[in-house]
Design a protein around this motif. Structure first.
Motif, mmCIF file in Angstrom:
data_model
loop_
_atom_site.group_PDB
_atom_site.id
_atom_site.type_symbol
_atom_site.label_atom_id
_atom_site.label_comp_id
_atom_site.label_asym_id
_atom_site.label_seq_id
_atom_site.Cartn_x
_atom_site.Cartn_y
_atom_site.Cartn_z
ATOM 1 N N THR A 1 -32.453 -12.715 -16.820
ATOM 2 C CA THR A 1 -31.493 -13.444 -15.984
ATOM 3 C C THR A 1 -30.116 -13.440 -16.630
ATOM 4 O O THR A 1 -29.962 -13.774 -17.804
ATOM 5 N N ARG A 2 -29.107 -13.021 -15.870
ATOM 6 C CA ARG A 2 -27.737 -13.046 -16.384
ATOM 7 C C ARG A 2 -27.170 -14.453 -16.188
ATOM 8 O O ARG A 2 -27.245 -15.003 -15.097
ATOM 9 N N ILE A 3 -26.647 -15.041 -17.244
ATOM 10 C CA ILE A 3 -26.096 -16.391 -17.150
ATOM 11 C C ILE A 3 -24.657 -16.417 -17.638
ATOM 12 O O ILE A 3 -24.236 -15.587 -18.443
ATOM 13 N N THR A 4 -23.897 -17.348 -17.114
ATOM 14 C CA THR A 4 -22.565 -17.686 -17.630
ATOM 15 C C THR A 4 -22.594 -19.175 -17.904
ATOM 16 O O THR A 4 -22.931 -19.964 -17.017
ATOM 17 N N ILE A 5 -22.299 -19.541 -19.132
ATOM 18 C CA ILE A 5 -22.424 -20.962 -19.483
ATOM 19 C C ILE A 5 -21.214 -21.412 -20.290
ATOM 20 O O ILE A 5 -20.772 -20.726 -21.216
ATOM 21 N N GLY A 6 -20.644 -22.541 -19.896
ATOM 22 C CA GLY A 6 -19.486 -23.091 -20.598
ATOM 23 C C GLY A 6 -19.923 -23.906 -21.799
ATOM 24 O O GLY A 6 -20.732 -24.824 -21.681
ATOM 25 N N CYS A 7 -19.416 -23.566 -22.971
ATOM 26 C CA CYS A 7 -19.791 -24.288 -24.194
ATOM 27 C C CYS A 7 -18.671 -24.100 -25.204
ATOM 28 O O CYS A 7 -17.642 -23.503 -24.909
ATOM 29 N N MET A 8 -18.860 -24.651 -26.386
ATOM 30 C CA MET A 8 -17.856 -24.468 -27.425
ATOM 31 C C MET A 8 -18.528 -23.989 -28.701
ATOM 32 O O MET A 8 -19.722 -24.229 -28.925
ATOM 33 N N ILE A 9 -17.768 -23.292 -29.522
ATOM 34 C CA ILE A 9 -18.286 -22.825 -30.810
ATOM 35 C C ILE A 9 -18.184 -23.973 -31.806
ATOM 36 O O ILE A 9 -17.100 -24.455 -32.100
ATOM 37 N N ALA A 10 -19.330 -24.425 -32.290
ATOM 38 C CA ALA A 10 -19.352 -25.559 -33.218
ATOM 39 C C ALA A 10 -19.319 -25.110 -34.668
ATOM 40 O O ALA A 10 -18.876 -25.843 -35.546
ATOM 41 N N GLN A 11 -19.807 -23.886 -34.931
ATOM 42 C CA GLN A 11 -19.856 -23.405 -36.316
ATOM 43 C C GLN A 11 -19.865 -21.880 -36.317
ATOM 44 O O GLN A 11 -20.455 -21.254 -35.438
ATOM 45 N N VAL A 12 -19.199 -21.306 -37.298
ATOM 46 C CA VAL A 12 -19.196 -19.855 -37.469
ATOM 47 C C VAL A 12 -19.644 -19.547 -38.893
ATOM 48 O O VAL A 12 -19.085 -20.076 -39.854
ATOM 49 N N ARG A 13 -20.678 -18.716 -39.023
ATOM 50 C CA ARG A 13 -21.163 -18.340 -40.360
ATOM 51 C C ARG A 13 -21.058 -16.827 -40.527
ATOM 52 O O ARG A 13 -21.914 -16.083 -40.042
ATOM 53 N N PRO A 14 -19.990 -16.354 -41.184
ATOM 54 C CA PRO A 14 -19.823 -14.907 -41.390
ATOM 55 C C PRO A 14 -20.917 -14.364 -42.308
ATOM 56 O O PRO A 14 -21.383 -15.048 -43.227
ATOM 57 N N THR A 15 -21.326 -13.145 -42.076
ATOM 58 C CA THR A 15 -22.323 -12.500 -42.920
ATOM 59 C C THR A 15 -22.122 -10.988 -42.844
ATOM 60 O O THR A 15 -21.233 -10.505 -42.148
ATOM 61 N N VAL A 16 -22.932 -10.269 -43.579
ATOM 62 C CA VAL A 16 -22.878 -8.807 -43.571
ATOM 63 C C VAL A 16 -24.283 -8.289 -43.301
ATOM 64 O O VAL A 16 -25.250 -8.768 -43.905
ATOM 65 N N THR A 17 -24.421 -7.354 -42.371
ATOM 66 C CA THR A 17 -25.746 -6.812 -42.061
ATOM 67 C C THR A 17 -26.283 -6.045 -43.265
ATOM 68 O O THR A 17 -25.537 -5.376 -43.985
ATOM 69 N N LYS A 18 -27.585 -6.170 -43.500
ATOM 70 C CA LYS A 18 -28.187 -5.577 -44.694
ATOM 71 C C LYS A 18 -29.049 -4.350 -44.388
ATOM 72 O O LYS A 18 -29.325 -3.550 -45.281
ATOM 73 N N THR A 19 -29.511 -4.230 -43.145
ATOM 74 C CA THR A 19 -30.401 -3.123 -42.817
ATOM 75 C C THR A 19 -29.964 -2.448 -41.523
ATOM 76 O O THR A 19 -29.106 -2.952 -40.802
#
Length: 208
Positions: free
Chosen positions: A174-192
């Protein structure tokens, strides 16, 4: 409030130990001081009747920020502005008790000190209040940053009535569009995988 969440009639009182920055020793000192002094009248009264060796400045600041002192007659902004002075008077009162001295002005007033005067400062904005609550409680109490946009978010979200907490009820694909806010951002680096070594981020989002 008690150490843990407690039922009081139709309400639930927030547990002091659940406030970030308030440890077990501080909770014990607060409960002990309240038992000895009765209800705290204001911030200065609190500072004079708790053990400030256990209840430090950071602890009192966290309690102010989360709204624990809201019923004591001053705004959170005014109490933060008065905090250092309250602690100073509280430490002086503690020293007097240990030395057996009595406050001169309290003696003249028959044991009643004049009510404290808080600095005349601008009250915090709703955004500041909410940020302080989020910092100390992990969620919002007074309101929510998205309240003012509730109607717009609801009208733009599809399917109608979709909520983050109910995404598991949606059919796969199901395709959804939902209004929300970004509460936290955790940067990382892909390992695999093929994208190993590339930057990415984990987002925590929330709605009303």
């Amino acid at each position: 409030c008690d150490r843990d969440f407690t039922v009081d009639g139709e309400s639930v009182r927030f547990g002091l130990a659940a406030v970030k920055g308030v440890g077990d020793k501080a909770v014990e000192a607060i409960l002990s001081g309240r038992k000895a002094a009765g209800k705290f009248k204001h911030l200065y009264d609190f500072a004079k009747n708790v053990d400030l060796r256990a209840v430090n400045r950071a602890t009192i600041e966290a309690l102010i920020k989360c709204g624990a002192f809201d019923a004591l007659g001053a705004s959170r902004a005014a109490m933060i502005a008065a905090l250092d002075h309250a602690i100073e008077l509280g430490q002086a009162a503690s020293d007097d008790r240990r030395s057996g001295q009595m406050n001169f002005f309290a003696g003249l007033a028959g044991g009643q000190e004049p009510p404290p005067r808080f600095p005349d400062v601008e009250p915090w904005s709703e955004a500041q209040l909410l940020a302080a609550e989020k910092e100390t409680l992990g969620f919002y109490i007074t309101s929510h940053p998205l309240v003012h946009y509730g109607r717009e978010l609801e009208s733009l979200s599809t399917p109608e009535g979709v909520k983050l907490s109910r995404l598991d009820t949606m059919s796969d694909g199901t395709r959804i569009t939902i209004g929300c806010m970004i509460a936290q951002v955790r940067p990382t680096v892909t390992k695999t995988g093929k994208s190993a070594g590339r930057k990415m981020a984990m987002l925590t989002v929330e709605d009303l």
